[in-house]
Design an enzyme around this catalytic site. Structure first.
Site, PDB file in Angstrom:
ATOM      1  N   SER A 306       0.837  -1.191   0.000  1.00  0.00           N
ATOM      2  CA  SER A 306       0.000   0.000   0.000  1.00  0.00           C
ATOM      3  C   SER A 306       0.881   1.253   0.000  1.00  0.00           C
ATOM      4  O   SER A 306       1.682   1.433  -0.915  1.00  0.00           O
ATOM      5  CB  SER A 306      -0.953  -0.036   1.196  1.00  0.00           C
ATOM      6  OG  SER A 306      -1.926   0.982   1.103  1.00  0.00           O
ATOM      7  N   ASP A 409     -10.219  -2.665  -6.109  1.00  0.00           N
ATOM      8  CA  ASP A 409      -9.405  -1.598  -5.512  1.00  0.00           C
ATOM      9  C   ASP A 409      -9.424  -0.406  -6.455  1.00  0.00           C
ATOM     10  O   ASP A 409      -9.035  -0.522  -7.628  1.00  0.00           O
ATOM     11  CB  ASP A 409      -7.978  -2.098  -5.291  1.00  0.00           C
ATOM     12  CG  ASP A 409      -7.085  -1.067  -4.616  1.00  0.00           C
ATOM     13  OD1 ASP A 409      -7.607  -0.006  -4.207  1.00  0.00           O
ATOM     14  OD2 ASP A 409      -5.872  -1.321  -4.493  1.00  0.00           O
ATOM     15  N   HIS A 439      -8.357  -4.187  -1.597  1.00  0.00           N
ATOM     16  CA  HIS A 439      -7.094  -3.579  -1.192  1.00  0.00           C
ATOM     17  C   HIS A 439      -6.574  -4.250   0.084  1.00  0.00           C
ATOM     18  O   HIS A 439      -7.325  -4.485   1.029  1.00  0.00           O
ATOM     19  CB  HIS A 439      -7.306  -2.075  -0.953  1.00  0.00           C
ATOM     20  CG  HIS A 439      -6.042  -1.308  -0.778  1.00  0.00           C
ATOM     21  ND1 HIS A 439      -5.242  -0.921  -1.836  1.00  0.00           N
ATOM     22  CD2 HIS A 439      -5.422  -0.841   0.332  1.00  0.00           C
ATOM     23  CE1 HIS A 439      -4.199  -0.257  -1.381  1.00  0.00           C
ATOM     24  NE2 HIS A 439      -4.269  -0.198  -0.062  1.00  0.00           N
TER      25      HIS A 439
END
Length: 477
Positions: A306, A409, A439
């Protein structure tokens, strides 16, 4: 589509995240504290364990006296195999998913608590490369060669009585065990949360260390808003430079002689050690023994999760700019897992999936406002948008880059576009897209035991081993 349990957990997760982000905005620190924080009170922390109880030993190191920057080292037990055995055998095959499940559940209570999660299909597609081949199914051999209750050189260097360090310490930094590639791992959390020693990150790094057969350095960078941009990026680069210094110090220490004797499984320092061992002003060794004995910085991989993927990409660019100044460290590849990219001009997925699971676009913009200085805030900031011009060195010089994206996502399209820009200049930059995934599907605490999380870690291992194998591309698509 994601399961009902994932959808319900997503609603609860987003409610808590929004509440925490709003509190961060309302209670921002009045004065800048460069020392910073690397973890939040709400994080569940996993204690370090310097023994190979589940095949991976861990320990924490605070590497910067002026900031809270720290690392957690994950050393797989395969590093203890004698070099002669390692040179004669093939590269360790990646364990089967069933073997990994059984071995992890047998010893790790944190993993056992995740067993009853809903299964998620493990379908995935790839861009830029053919379909992944099946991994070899042979199991890793485990032994305790070289593992003893020695005194650790960096902690117990004194002329007083003999102390006992209840963990692994290399008995000989030059001959004991194998040299493994080094992987720098940057956790996620939207800049304001997450930790390198959280339970979820600990489980993920142990899995990667075993599958990729690497020494993982999980970086505990400073969080926002206590330390805004570029603090986290500078911390990532600082760890890479620290790794190079460790390699050079280890070489100097070898040339000065060992100066240690081992009796009954306990390592003792002789009186003359202080003249032959590189020490700091407090008399502690500056050489990290695990890295000196088992780390190979000439095969360094960056892995970011991320927002950690943004840090990894920044560190890779700086490594390209530094060139030979980083010797002997060489970044041979990087893995970007659902990178935290954004921009002023929305992509198709940013419009269609703006209110997607766990991290929706509105909350991520709040996170960026907490991370970027107010006078620099822009969604086209170089830290946020990888597609803006003049961002750094030419992309053709970037290392091979594997990008992992999830179907549900909203950040996926920009990550894919960045990978396409790399492929246009002949950089090996495949994209793995996982169907019905969200995600952080491979790193979030609730989803760590799903088939997709297991498959993702194995797919990463297949690709990474192309660039860290001493024998060339033994594992390929």
């Amino acid at each position: 589509m994601p399961s009902v349990a994932v959808k319900l957990y997503s609603v609860f997760f987003k409610f808590l995240l929004k509440h925490r982000l709003q509190n961060r905005i309302q209670t921002q620190p009045e004065e800048l504290n460069p020392f910073g924080v690397t973890s939040r009170p709400e994080e569940t922390i996993a204690s370090p364990n310097p023994l190979f109880d589940d095949g991976v030993a861990t320990k924490d190191i605070h590497i910067d006296p002026f900031t809270s920057l720290s690392i957690r080292i994950f050393l797989p037990e395969s590093a203890l195999n004698p070099p002669e055995t390692a040179s004669k055998s093939r590269v360790t095959a990646t364990p089967k998913r069933s073997d990994l499940n059984q071995g992890s559940n047998r010893t790790d209570p944190a993993l056992q608590s995740l067993n009853n999660l809903p299964a998620t299909p493990s379908r995935r597609n790839s861009y830029g490369n053919p379909t992944l081949s099946n991994l070899a199914k042979s199991e890793q051999r485990r032994n305790s060669y070289g593992c003893s209750n020695d005194i650790e050189s960096m902690n117990l260097m004194s002329n007083a009585g003999v102390g006992v360090y209840r963990g692994y310490s290399p008995a000989n930094l030059t001959k004991n065990g194998r040299k493994l590639p080094v992987m720098l791992q940057f956790h996620g959390g939207g800049w304001v949360s997450g930790s390198n020693d959280s339970v979820a990150n600990d489980i993920f790094c142990r899995r990667i260390a075993k599958l990729c057969d690497v020494v993982v350095l999980a970086v505990g960078y400073r969080l926002a808003p206590e330390n805004r941009y570029p603090a986290a990026f500078e911390d990532g680069l600082k760890v890479l430079n620290w790794l190079g210094k460790q390699a050079n110090l280890a070489e100097c220490s070898k040339s000065m002689g060992g100066g240690r004797s081992t009796l009954g499984g306990v390592t003792e320092f002789k009186k003359a050690d202080s003249h032959r061992h590189i020490v700091d002003t407090f008399g502690a060794s500056m050489v990290e023994p695990w890295l000196a004995a088992h780390g190979d910085p000439t095969r360094c991989v960056l892995l970011g999760v991320s927002c950690g993927a943004n840090i990894a990409d920044y560190v890779a660019r700086k490594a390209v700019e530094a060139g030979k100044l980083l010797d002997p460290v060489k970044v041979v590849a990087q893995v970007l897992m659902y990178p935290f990219f954004i921009g002023n001009v929305p992509t198709h997925s940013e419009i269609r999936l703006a209110n997607s699971y766990f991290y929706d676009k509105a909350m991520c913009i709040l996170a960026w406002k907490l991370f970027l200085p107010e006078e620099e805030f822009s969604l086209d900031h170089p830290a946020a948008n990888p597609l803006i011009p003049d961002r750094g060195p030419p992309v053709k010089l970037m290392p091979p880059t594997l990008t992992v994206v999830a179907e549900h996502d909203w950040m996926r399209d920009r990550a894919i576009a960045y990978s396409e820009e790399l492929r246009k200049v002949n950089v090996d930059a495949p994209v793995l897209e996982y169907k019905d995934a969200v995600h952080e599907f491979a790193t979030l605490d609730m989803l760590l035991k799903t088939p997709q999380a297991q498959a993702c870690a194995e797919d990463i291992a297949i690709w990474v081993k192309k660039y860290i194998s001493l024998r060339g591309h033994e594992f390929s698509y």
